[in-house]
Design a protein around this motif. Structure first.
Motif, PDB file in Angstrom:
ATOM      1  N   TYR A 288      15.211   7.494 -34.879  1.00 10.24           N
ATOM      2  CA  TYR A 288      14.547   7.156 -33.864  1.00 10.24           C
ATOM      3  C   TYR A 288      15.389   6.174 -32.912  1.00 10.24           C
ATOM      4  CZ  TYR A 288      11.088   7.875 -37.537  1.00 10.24           C
ATOM      5  OH  TYR A 288      10.212   8.624 -38.529  1.00 10.24           O
ATOM      6  N   GLN A 289      14.720   5.899 -31.786  1.00 10.98           N
ATOM      7  CA  GLN A 289      15.332   5.194 -30.891  1.00 10.98           C
ATOM      8  C   GLN A 289      14.720   4.085 -30.198  1.00 10.98           C
ATOM      9  OE1 GLN A 289      17.013   6.599 -26.952  1.00 10.98           O
ATOM     10  NE2 GLN A 289      18.872   6.921 -28.224  1.00 10.98           N
ATOM     11  N   LEU A 290      15.124   3.084 -29.873  1.00 11.64           N
ATOM     12  CA  LEU A 290      14.273   1.855 -29.220  1.00 11.64           C
ATOM     13  C   LEU A 290      15.409   1.098 -28.251  1.00 11.64           C
ATOM     14  CD1 LEU A 290      11.746   0.303 -29.710  1.00 11.64           C
ATOM     15  CD2 LEU A 290      13.056  -1.063 -31.571  1.00 11.64           C
ATOM     16  N   SER A 291      14.756   0.788 -27.191  1.00  7.97           N
ATOM     17  CA  SER A 291      15.472   0.136 -26.091  1.00  7.97           C
ATOM     18  C   SER A 291      14.945  -1.186 -25.466  1.00  7.97           C
ATOM     19  CB  SER A 291      15.606   1.147 -24.801  1.00  7.97           C
ATOM     20  OG  SER A 291      16.432   2.123 -25.303  1.00  7.97           O
ATOM     21  N   SER A 292      15.658  -2.070 -25.257  1.00 12.77           N
ATOM     22  CA  SER A 292      15.009  -3.386 -24.568  1.00 12.77           C
ATOM     23  C   SER A 292      16.174  -3.861 -23.618  1.00 12.77           C
ATOM     24  CB  SER A 292      14.624  -4.230 -25.835  1.00 12.77           C
ATOM     25  OG  SER A 292      14.414  -5.554 -25.273  1.00 12.77           O
ATOM     26  N   ARG A 293      15.526  -4.524 -22.773  1.00 10.32           N
ATOM     27  CA  ARG A 293      16.413  -5.300 -21.767  1.00 10.32           C
ATOM     28  C   ARG A 293      16.197  -6.925 -22.401  1.00 10.32           C
ATOM     29  NH1 ARG A 293      16.146  -8.510 -17.061  1.00 10.32           N
ATOM     30  NH2 ARG A 293      17.566  -7.878 -15.395  1.00 10.32           N
ATOM     31  N   ILE A 294      17.460  -7.274 -22.492  1.00 10.95           N
ATOM     32  CA  ILE A 294      17.523  -8.749 -23.180  1.00 10.95           C
ATOM     33  C   ILE A 294      18.608  -9.511 -22.248  1.00 10.95           C
ATOM     34  CG2 ILE A 294      17.130  -7.858 -25.196  1.00 10.95           C
ATOM     35  CD1 ILE A 294      20.002  -8.169 -25.936  1.00 10.95           C
ATOM     36  N   THR A 295      18.577 -10.566 -22.401  1.00 14.83           N
ATOM     37  CA  THR A 295      19.647 -11.711 -21.748  1.00 14.83           C
ATOM     38  C   THR A 295      20.571 -12.234 -22.878  1.00 14.83           C
ATOM     39  OG1 THR A 295      18.096 -12.078 -19.939  1.00 14.83           O
ATOM     40  CG2 THR A 295      19.827 -13.482 -20.378  1.00 14.83           C
ATOM     41  N   VAL A 296      21.819 -12.238 -22.505  1.00 14.29           N
ATOM     42  CA  VAL A 296      22.824 -12.573 -23.480  1.00 14.29           C
ATOM     43  C   VAL A 296      23.909 -13.507 -22.690  1.00 14.29           C
ATOM     44  CG1 VAL A 296      22.499 -10.737 -25.079  1.00 14.29           C
ATOM     45  CG2 VAL A 296      24.220 -10.657 -23.242  1.00 14.29           C
ATOM     46  N   LYS A 297      24.561 -14.184 -23.553  1.00 11.77           N
ATOM     47  CA  LYS A 297      25.630 -15.163 -23.277  1.00 11.77           C
ATOM     48  C   LYS A 297      26.972 -13.814 -22.579  1.00 11.77           C
ATOM     49  CE  LYS A 297      24.069 -19.215 -24.039  1.00 11.77           C
ATOM     50  NZ  LYS A 297      24.089 -20.098 -22.752  1.00 11.77           N
ATOM     51  N   THR A 298      27.809 -14.167 -21.912  1.00 11.99           N
ATOM     52  CA  THR A 298      28.923 -13.442 -21.413  1.00 11.99           C
ATOM     53  C   THR A 298      29.736 -13.230 -22.551  1.00 11.99           C
ATOM     54  OG1 THR A 298      29.898 -15.217 -20.299  1.00 11.99           O
ATOM     55  CG2 THR A 298      28.240 -13.646 -19.180  1.00 11.99           C
ATOM     56  N   GLN A 299      29.796 -14.259 -23.605  1.00 11.51           N
ATOM     57  CA  GLN A 299      30.642 -13.748 -24.672  1.00 11.51           C
ATOM     58  C   GLN A 299      29.844 -14.056 -25.826  1.00 11.51           C
ATOM     59  OE1 GLN A 299      34.260 -16.184 -24.550  1.00 11.51           O
ATOM     60  NE2 GLN A 299      34.717 -15.647 -22.330  1.00 11.51           N
TER      61      GLN A 299
ATOM     62  N   GLN B 264      27.641 -17.778 -17.019  1.00 11.23           N
ATOM     63  CA  GLN B 264      27.493 -17.773 -18.444  1.00 11.23           C
ATOM     64  C   GLN B 264      26.549 -17.012 -19.162  1.00 11.23           C
ATOM     65  OE1 GLN B 264      29.167 -20.279 -20.275  1.00 11.23           O
ATOM     66  NE2 GLN B 264      30.468 -20.235 -18.370  1.00 11.23           N
ATOM     67  N   THR B 265      25.699 -16.361 -18.439  1.00 13.63           N
ATOM     68  CA  THR B 265      24.739 -15.417 -19.072  1.00 13.63           C
ATOM     69  C   THR B 265      24.528 -14.134 -18.142  1.00 13.63           C
ATOM     70  OG1 THR B 265      22.755 -16.422 -17.839  1.00 13.63           O
ATOM     71  CG2 THR B 265      23.407 -17.274 -20.185  1.00 13.63           C
ATOM     72  N   LEU B 266      24.153 -12.963 -18.764  1.00  8.82           N
ATOM     73  CA  LEU B 266      23.561 -11.913 -17.818  1.00  8.82           C
ATOM     74  C   LEU B 266      22.629 -10.952 -18.505  1.00  8.82           C
ATOM     75  CD1 LEU B 266      26.387  -9.057 -17.739  1.00  8.82           C
ATOM     76  CD2 LEU B 266      26.171 -10.745 -19.294  1.00  8.82           C
ATOM     77  N   SER B 267      22.074 -10.114 -18.035  1.00 11.28           N
ATOM     78  CA  SER B 267      20.964  -9.407 -18.680  1.00 11.28           C
ATOM     79  C   SER B 267      21.866  -7.965 -18.691  1.00 11.28           C
ATOM     80  CB  SER B 267      19.754  -9.290 -17.940  1.00 11.28           C
ATOM     81  OG  SER B 267      19.392 -10.520 -17.916  1.00 11.28           O
ATOM     82  N   GLY B 268      21.085  -7.091 -19.309  1.00 12.65           N
ATOM     83  CA  GLY B 268      21.418  -5.719 -19.823  1.00 12.65           C
ATOM     84  C   GLY B 268      20.371  -4.901 -20.521  1.00 12.65           C
ATOM     85  N   SER B 269      20.799  -3.645 -20.648  1.00 10.70           N
ATOM     86  CA  SER B 269      19.849  -2.817 -21.633  1.00 10.70           C
ATOM     87  C   SER B 269      20.706  -2.504 -22.704  1.00 10.70           C
ATOM     88  CB  SER B 269      19.859  -1.434 -20.775  1.00 10.70           C
ATOM     89  OG  SER B 269      18.875  -0.570 -21.316  1.00 10.70           O
ATOM     90  N   LEU B 270      19.728  -2.702 -23.849  1.00  8.67           N
ATOM     91  CA  LEU B 270      20.269  -2.427 -25.262  1.00  8.67           C
ATOM     92  C   LEU B 270      19.470  -1.374 -26.020  1.00  8.67           C
ATOM     93  CD1 LEU B 270      21.442  -5.254 -27.472  1.00  8.67           C
ATOM     94  CD2 LEU B 270      19.984  -3.404 -28.454  1.00  8.67           C
ATOM     95  N   THR B 271      20.294  -0.460 -26.266  1.00  7.07           N
ATOM     96  CA  THR B 271      19.690   0.634 -26.887  1.00  7.07           C
ATOM     97  C   THR B 271      19.992   0.736 -28.305  1.00  7.07           C
ATOM     98  OG1 THR B 271      19.628   2.071 -24.838  1.00  7.07           O
ATOM     99  CG2 THR B 271      19.396   3.165 -26.939  1.00  7.07           C
ATOM    100  N   TYR B 272      18.946   0.681 -29.369  1.00  2.00           N
ATOM    101  CA  TYR B 272      19.201   0.970 -30.945  1.00  2.00           C
ATOM    102  C   TYR B 272      18.644   2.239 -31.332  1.00  2.00           C
ATOM    103  CZ  TYR B 272      17.951  -0.369 -35.514  1.00  2.00           C
ATOM    104  OH  TYR B 272      17.869  -0.580 -36.903  1.00  2.00           O
ATOM    105  N   THR B 273      19.690   2.947 -32.124  1.00  2.00           N
ATOM    106  CA  THR B 273      19.474   4.239 -32.368  1.00  2.00           C
ATOM    107  C   THR B 273      19.600   4.119 -33.971  1.00  2.00           C
ATOM    108  OG1 THR B 273      20.242   5.401 -30.546  1.00  2.00           O
ATOM    109  CG2 THR B 273      19.919   6.674 -32.217  1.00  2.00           C
ATOM    110  N   VAL B 274      18.707   4.829 -34.595  1.00  2.00           N
ATOM    111  CA  VAL B 274      18.830   4.932 -36.110  1.00  2.00           C
ATOM    112  C   VAL B 274      18.615   6.416 -36.770  1.00  2.00           C
ATOM    113  CG1 VAL B 274      17.717   4.362 -38.466  1.00  2.00           C
ATOM    114  CG2 VAL B 274      17.819   2.799 -36.642  1.00  2.00           C
ATOM    115  N   SER B 275      19.484   6.805 -37.515  1.00  2.00           N
ATOM    116  CA  SER B 275      19.647   8.348 -37.866  1.00  2.00           C
ATOM    117  C   SER B 275      19.704   8.177 -39.476  1.00  2.00           C
ATOM    118  CB  SER B 275      20.633   8.897 -37.129  1.00  2.00           C
ATOM    119  OG  SER B 275      22.124   8.542 -37.700  1.00  2.00           O
TER     120      SER B 275
END
Length: 563
Positions: free
Chosen positions: A276-287, A258-269
């Motif tokens: 600018y770029q920002l990264s974070s490890r978050i946990t989300v639902k699989t869907q 039902q859940t898993l973690s991963g790396s999310l990268t946010y880039t703004v131009s």
């Protein structure tokens, strides 16, 4: 023996021919038929996939793919764009993308966000960092209801970022205002109006409460493009291309998937500021579902989103279903199941063998299973998470062992039955071990040998003990054969016994040699007692003395013993 060999050769030849021609009719175990499979055939024991896993990029720019909540409204353009908040304070506007994202797969998407802010005081210079409270993307669980979304769009204004109230969700975007209650110490004001130039990745817990600590953020000032709209007013136009990339960590997948973690990268131009770029490890639902959001409080502006021409690479959630091959009579599996992976909502058809192209969707036909006849298949189905198994039914074929006719030279069934009965009777008769000593010797040798047996019992090797004695001429009358086959008459004389003692030593040496030679000439008892009688008849035909008749009677007794 010759007939058996001929029969074996005929059977071997027939089996060899049958193998070559592919027509052996024998009981079989479930196996795949040796037939050429079509491109879309599914086979027992294999894994196949169906449907297109990736959403087409055209979905992202289609008006029908988005649903508006709160203050959001469609912009009057030929390409998809939405006015999330139309220059009003304390508003939330959300655009929800209809399709579900598979978070177990890498994903990336981008969108163009704009603000347009006009200074409300003559002489003030407009600053894009005063545009509102929040602008960006939201990732929310696929199961969140429309009712919840409507409620959030009424209550999550200002510092709630349009996020508060959405459980297990994430906001990725600009936080335009410093709100100590929800931002903590991370967001600092950068304008006299409390505006902030902050990029944030914010998350909520299972109750929908925004976490105020430990989140990723960065300062990214961008005053936007300045426009002097009047001698006393100016307008700031902010254009930010926001791109989000998601890389899942499959090893973090929960036990219940039902859940898993991963790396999310946010880039703004931006055309008016560095990237600018920002990264974070978050946990989300699989869907998850994707949305865009804008939130205003005391600071506000016209805030919009444009999807046209932006990047969108997202996978549809897939599920694994099992295709089982079942004997319709026993309900038992007759072959290994097929694993089919397909995106949820994919329409496919599973048809009879040879009908892979007979329908209009993603089509499969099942393979034949050796030893069985096809009965039915599921036909058209829609892949969903509630049905995990589909069954194909077969009927077991009636099989028979190969039979080879062998010609009977006698061509008589009654003769075969008679021979079989005789063989059966012979098999029922008890048999005794046959020794060389039981072979019938000639008359003279046998008489001499039996004399030796009488006089020297310790040297006797024969299992048959008989007393054969000579008789005087007066006793040479024919012996009477009694019903019990016992021999009467003919008693030995004392003269004969004396003579036997004199000759015993001499005969002791020569008896066995002569007996051995006579064994070779004598008929074998294995041929049956009738052969012994034939030998005795021959002796009787040439014998004229009463002594020979006596010998004949004793041979008859011996023949009975051999039976």
């Amino acid at each position: 023996m010759k007939k058996k060999k001929l029969q074996f050769n005929r059977i071997s030849g027939l089996l060899l021919t049958s193998v070559i021609m592919g027509t052996v009719v024998m009981p079989t175990v479930p196996a795949l038929a040796a037939v050429a499979s079509q491109a879309n055939s599914i086979k027992p024991g294999e894994s196949v996939s169906a449907g297109e896993a990736a959403y087409p990029s055209s979905d992202y720019s289609a008006f029908s793919s988005w649903h508006q909540y709160g203050a959001a409204s469609l912009a009057p353009t030929n390409r998809f764009s939405s006015v999330l908040v139309d220059n009003q304070p304390n508003r939330v506007g959300t655009e929800l993308f209809a399709d579900v994202m598979d978070m177990t797969r890498p994903a990336s998407f981008s969108g163009t966000f704009t603000t347009s802010l006009t200074s409300d005081n003559p002489g003030d210079k407009a600053n894009s960092m005063d545009s509102g409270d929040a602008l960006g993307f939201i990732l929310m669980p696929a199961g969140i209801s429309d009712e919840t979304l409507r409620d959030v769009n009424q209550t999550a204004t200002g510092g709630s970022l349009g996020l508060a109230g959405l459980a297990d969700s994430s906001f990725i975007g600009r936080d335009f205002h410093s709100n100590p209650g929800t931002d903590g110490e991370a967001v600092k004001p950068s304008t006299p109006k409390g505006g902030a130039s902050n990029l944030s990745i914010r998350t909520t817990d299972s109750r929908g409460t925004i976490k105020t600590t430990g989140y990723a953020n960065a300062d990214a000032p961008d005053a936007g493009l300045q426009e002097q709209t009047s001698p006393s007013q100016s307008t700031a136009h902010l254009t930010n291309l926001m791109t989000v990339t998601w890389i899942p960590e499959l090893r973090s997948l929960s036990v219940d998937n039902q859940t898993l973690s991963g790396s999310l990268t946010y880039t703004v131009s931006s055309p008016t500021a560095p990237s600018y770029q920002l990264s974070s490890r978050i946990t989300v639902k699989t869907q998850m579902k994707l949305a865009t959001v804008a939130s205003t409080g005391s600071n506000y502006s016209m805030m919009s989103f444009i999807s046209e021409g932006n990047h969108f690479s997202v996978q549809k959630p897939s599920t694994r279903v099992r295709i089982e091959y079942i004997d319709q009579e026993t309900g038992q599996s007759i072959a290994p199941s097929t694993s089919l992976v397909a995106p949820i909502g994919t329409a496919i058809a599973i048809n009879a063998p040879g009908q892979a192209g007979a329908d209009g969707r993603t089509i499969f036909d099942v393979e034949n299973v050796m030893g069985y006849a096809f009965v039915s298949a599921p036909g058209r189905i829609n892949i969903n998470e509630n049905v995990k198994t589909y069954q194909v039914f077969y009927r077991k074929l009636k099989t028979k062992s190969p039979t080879v006719p062998v010609q009977d030279n006698n061509n008589s069934q009654s003769n075969q039955e008679s021979q079989g009965n005789q063989a059966s009777e012979q098999s029922k008769k008890p048999t005794s071990p046959i020794h060389k000593e039981q072979l019938i010797p000639s008359r003279d040798v046998q008489v001499n040998h039996l004399r030796t047996v009488q006089n020297e019992k310790t040297e006797s090797q024969s299992p048959i003990v008989s007393a054969v004695q000579e008789v005087s001429p007066e006793e040479m009358a024919p012996a009477e054969i009694k019903p019990d086959n016992k021999v009467a008459g003919a008693k030995p004389s004392s003269q004969q016994e004396s003579q036997a003692k004199v000759d015993s030593k001499k005969e002791k040496i020569t008896g066995k040699q002569a007996s051995a030679e006579s064994f070779k000439k004598a008929s074998s008892p294995a041929k049956g007692s009738f052969r012994a009688i034939g030998v005795m008849s021959a002796v009787a035909g040439v014998a004229v003395s009463a002594g020979i008749l006596v010998l004949l009677k004793k041979l008859l007794a011996l023949a009975k013993f051999l039976r």
